[in-house]
Write a protein that holds these residues in place. Structure first.
Motif, short mmCIF file in Angstrom:
data_model
loop_
_atom_site.label_atom_id
_atom_site.label_comp_id
_atom_site.label_asym_id
_atom_site.label_seq_id
_atom_site.Cartn_x
_atom_site.Cartn_y
_atom_site.Cartn_z
N ASP A 90 0.84 -1.19 0.00
CA ASP A 90 0.00 0.00 0.00
C ASP A 90 0.88 1.25 0.00
O ASP A 90 2.09 1.18 0.15
CB ASP A 90 -0.98 -0.01 1.18
CG ASP A 90 -0.29 0.05 2.54
OD1 ASP A 90 0.83 0.60 2.62
OD2 ASP A 90 -0.87 -0.45 3.51
N ASP A 91 0.24 2.40 -0.19
CA ASP A 91 1.00 3.64 -0.32
C ASP A 91 1.71 4.06 0.96
O ASP A 91 2.59 4.92 0.92
CB ASP A 91 0.08 4.78 -0.77
CG ASP A 91 -0.34 4.60 -2.23
OD1 ASP A 91 0.39 3.92 -2.96
OD2 ASP A 91 -1.39 5.14 -2.61
N SER A 92 1.36 3.47 2.09
CA SER A 92 2.00 3.85 3.35
C SER A 92 3.35 3.16 3.54
O SER A 92 4.09 3.50 4.45
CB SER A 92 1.08 3.53 4.53
OG SER A 92 0.92 2.12 4.64
N ALA A 93 3.65 2.19 2.70
CA ALA A 93 4.93 1.48 2.83
C ALA A 93 6.09 2.45 2.61
O ALA A 93 5.97 3.41 1.86
CB ALA A 93 5.00 0.34 1.83
N GLU A 94 7.20 2.19 3.27
CA GLU A 94 8.33 3.12 3.26
C GLU A 94 9.26 2.91 2.07
O GLU A 94 10.45 2.67 2.24
CB GLU A 94 9.12 2.97 4.56
CG GLU A 94 8.34 3.40 5.77
CD GLU A 94 9.20 3.39 7.02
OE1 GLU A 94 10.41 3.61 6.92
OE2 GLU A 94 8.64 3.16 8.08
N PHE A 95 8.76 3.04 0.87
CA PHE A 95 9.61 2.89 -0.30
C PHE A 95 9.54 4.13 -1.19
O PHE A 95 9.92 4.10 -2.35
CB PHE A 95 9.23 1.64 -1.09
CG PHE A 95 9.56 0.37 -0.35
CD1 PHE A 95 10.87 -0.06 -0.24
CD2 PHE A 95 8.57 -0.36 0.26
CE1 PHE A 95 11.18 -1.22 0.46
CE2 PHE A 95 8.86 -1.52 0.96
CZ PHE A 95 10.18 -1.95 1.06
#
Length: 148
Positions: A90-95
């Motif tokens: 999801d967009d909250s992942a730290e990438f």
């Protein structure tokens, strides 16, 4: 390979001893916060001492190349032992918005020695972004300014 071949393949540099030691220290720290730390040797958890990028023309091409490696890796002498699909995060992942499919493959040499390497299957625009973002990535992961 046929139509499933990547457009380009870039071998990455061998991971430095310093970076591998940093990763082992990270794994040790993570293990201290879990009820069951990973078994030793922690160095066995470093799954990307050698790596390469397979550059593809589109997200569909990324899927085709990754699927080929997963389905035919054994026959090519590179069975896939781990898969990380950053498109599924999801967009909250730290990438920082970066996406690829990372495959860890195992090579067994003629003396029976094994090494695990990482193949990053990337869409061409994501690869260009990764190249630009790598300096920021080094700053984010560095514990000390001297390691940047």
């Amino acid at each position: 390979w046929g139509a499933t071949a990547p457009d380009l393949v870039y071998p990455g540099p061998v991971k430095t001893k310093q970076r591998m030691l940093e990763k082992v220290a990270e794994y040790y720290a993570e293990g201290q916060t879990h009820s069951e730390p990973p078994p030793p040797p922690l160095a066995a958890l470093v799954l990307d001492p050698v790596r390469a990028s397979a550059i593809c023309s589109s997200p569909q091409h990324v899927l085709s190349v990754a699927s080929f490696l997963i389905e035919h890796g054994d026959a090519q002498g590179l069975p896939v032992v781990r898969l990380k699909n950053k498109f599924a995060l999801d967009d909250s992942a730290e990438f920082d918005g970066y996406r690829d499919v990372m495959l860890c493959v195992m090579h067994t040499g003629h003396l029976g020695l094994r090494i695990i390497g990482e193949i990053q299957v990337q869409e061409a625009r994501m690869h260009a972004l990764k190249v630009k973002m790598h300096r920021l990535y080094k700053v984010k992961r560095a514990a000390l300014a001297a390691r940047i």
